[in-house]
Design an enzyme around this catalytic site. Structure first.
Site, mmCIF file in Angstrom:
data_model
loop_
_atom_site.group_PDB
_atom_site.id
_atom_site.type_symbol
_atom_site.label_atom_id
_atom_site.label_comp_id
_atom_site.label_asym_id
_atom_site.label_seq_id
_atom_site.Cartn_x
_atom_site.Cartn_y
_atom_site.Cartn_z
ATOM 1 N N GLU A 85 0.760 -1.133 0.128
ATOM 2 C CA GLU A 85 -0.091 -0.217 -0.021
ATOM 3 C C GLU A 85 0.780 1.186 -0.038
ATOM 4 O OE1 GLU A 85 -3.213 2.547 2.510
ATOM 5 O OE2 GLU A 85 -3.020 0.546 3.221
ATOM 6 N N LYS A 214 -8.339 -15.842 15.912
ATOM 7 C CA LYS A 214 -8.451 -15.483 14.448
ATOM 8 C C LYS A 214 -9.885 -14.855 13.932
ATOM 9 C CE LYS A 214 -4.527 -18.207 13.450
ATOM 10 N NZ LYS A 214 -4.114 -19.388 12.793
ATOM 11 N N HIS A 379 -2.203 10.778 -1.070
ATOM 12 C CA HIS A 379 -2.280 9.712 -1.803
ATOM 13 C C HIS A 379 -2.122 10.078 -3.321
ATOM 14 C CE1 HIS A 379 -3.218 6.098 1.038
ATOM 15 N NE2 HIS A 379 -3.608 7.084 1.644
#
Length: 384
Positions: A85, A214, A379
């Site tokens: 990312e 989880k 971004h």
């Protein structure tokens, strides 16, 4: 002779991997040329993956340095982060730099226990009561069963939850510097077999989902699983305005309306901007179980305006990490752990504190960017 045997075994491992990769290419119709270039020898990963055909490479960078005064993490750290990312590491680094200007991060582990919760079938309520009474009065026998499976783990707590003909037991273990899931499972099975022999209860599953492993779960939010860690920073008013181009009051409002109110309306477990982002990146870099990002996602972020300064804190109830065993054996992950002085015995709590500090940095930077209306432009500027 030993060297020749090692070379022979290595040849078999490489040949087997090549054969599997060829079969996968034939089945899928895709040439796996990049996967074949992976830099990890197949015998190195023998305990971590089955049917190996190569490796997937994830870009690795670092954020920091971050200055910390923790219960275990003391000093300045460059934190390794593996992610695809764009802008994430830049944002985390900004948060770390701003917190350094405010005096750094304080962090502390407040709880440390890995859980496993088997479920038993009992005959009826009366039988359930007898089983529970036996467990309460035979703790020494139960501890002995645990000791027979591990020299590192210790049972620290048993909680019992009856429901009809089901009896759940949430067993909490100290597991040293291992993440401890396998240790807790093996020890729990030994406890269950003892209870079966002595009470007639039947273990249906060693994991009855009250662990809860989880999966996002309120019980882990409240009681913790793995390490429960807090990290905090206080950033002076002038640093907030100069470095983040906003105010403490604006960040507090963003956190209140977005993280607290918005998360409540959505029904999320945890209230944060994007804690899982930082957790995933550091877990992948350091050889943790990536599925335990679920626990990291249950982070609670709080912000307060204190005389114009910004106080920010994250509470992470389920930081499930280890510094021995599992993926920490792999060569790149060992190097990443070594970067922050977290490889080997006596380092798991230190790693948990660094995880929390990294999450705090990411939360601060993202909340500030939203308060200043800069999230999209950041971004765009970085071409992501």
């Amino acid at each position: 002779m030993a060297e020749q045997t090692g070379l022979k075994n290595r040849g078999h491992a490489v040949s087997d991997m090549e054969d599997r990769r060829s079969a996968a290419e034939e089945f899928t119709g895709v040439a796996l040329t990049e996967i074949a270039k992976g830099g990890m020898e197949p015998e190195t990963a023998a305990k971590n993956v089955e049917n190996m055909i190569g490796t997937i490479q994830v870009p690795l960078g670092y954020a920091g340095p971050i200055n910390m005064a923790g219960g275990e993490a003391e000093g300045s750290f460059l934190v390794p982060l593996a992610t695809t990312e764009g802008a994430l590491i830049a944002s985390i680094s900004r948060g770390m730099s701003v917190m350094n200007d405010g005096g750094g991060v304080r962090a502390q582990v407040f709880g440390d226990a890995m859980t496993r919760a088997p479920v038993f079938r009992v005959d009826d309520i009366g039988h359930c009561m007898r089983v529970m009474d036996w467990v309460d009065s035979h703790r020494d026998d139960i501890d002995g069963a645990v000791a027979g499976t591990t020299s590192h783990g210790r049972l620290v707590r048993i909680e019992m939850f009856p429901d009809g003909r089901s009896l759940f037991m949430r067993l909490s273990f100290s597991t040293g510097d291992a993440m401890g899931m396998n240790m807790a499972t093996i020890a729990s099975e030994a406890v269950c077999r003892l209870i079966e022999r002595e009470t007639g209860a039947v273990m249906v599953s060693v994991s009855g989902n009250m662990c809860s492993d989880k999966k996002p779960a309120a019980i882990n939010m409240i009681e913790g699983r793995g390490k429960t860690v807090l990290a905090e920073a206080r950033i002076p008013k002038d640093v907030v305005e100069k470095r983040l181009h906003t105010t403490s009051a604006a960040i507090v409002e963003i956190n209140y309306r977005k993280n607290l109110v918005g998360s409540s309306l959505a029904g999320t477990l945890g209230a944060n901007a994007h804690a899982a982002n930082m957790v995933a990146a550091i877990y992948i870099a350091t050889g943790q179980d990536p599925a335990q990002v679920v626990g990291g996602s249950m982070t609670m972020t709080t912000c307060e305006d204190v005389d114009g300064d910004l106080y920010i804190c994250v509470r992470m109830p389920a930081v499930e990490v280890g510094t021995v065993g599992g993926g920490t054996r792999l060569p790149c992950q060992r190097e990443a752990l070594s970067m922050i002085g977290c490889l080997g015995e006596g380092k798991a709590r230190k790693l948990a504190e660094i995880v929390a500090a990294t999450v705090l940095a990411g939360e601060l930077s993202t909340l500030a960017a939203q308060a200043a209306g800069q999230l999209g432009s950041a971004h765009a500027k970085l071409g992501r």
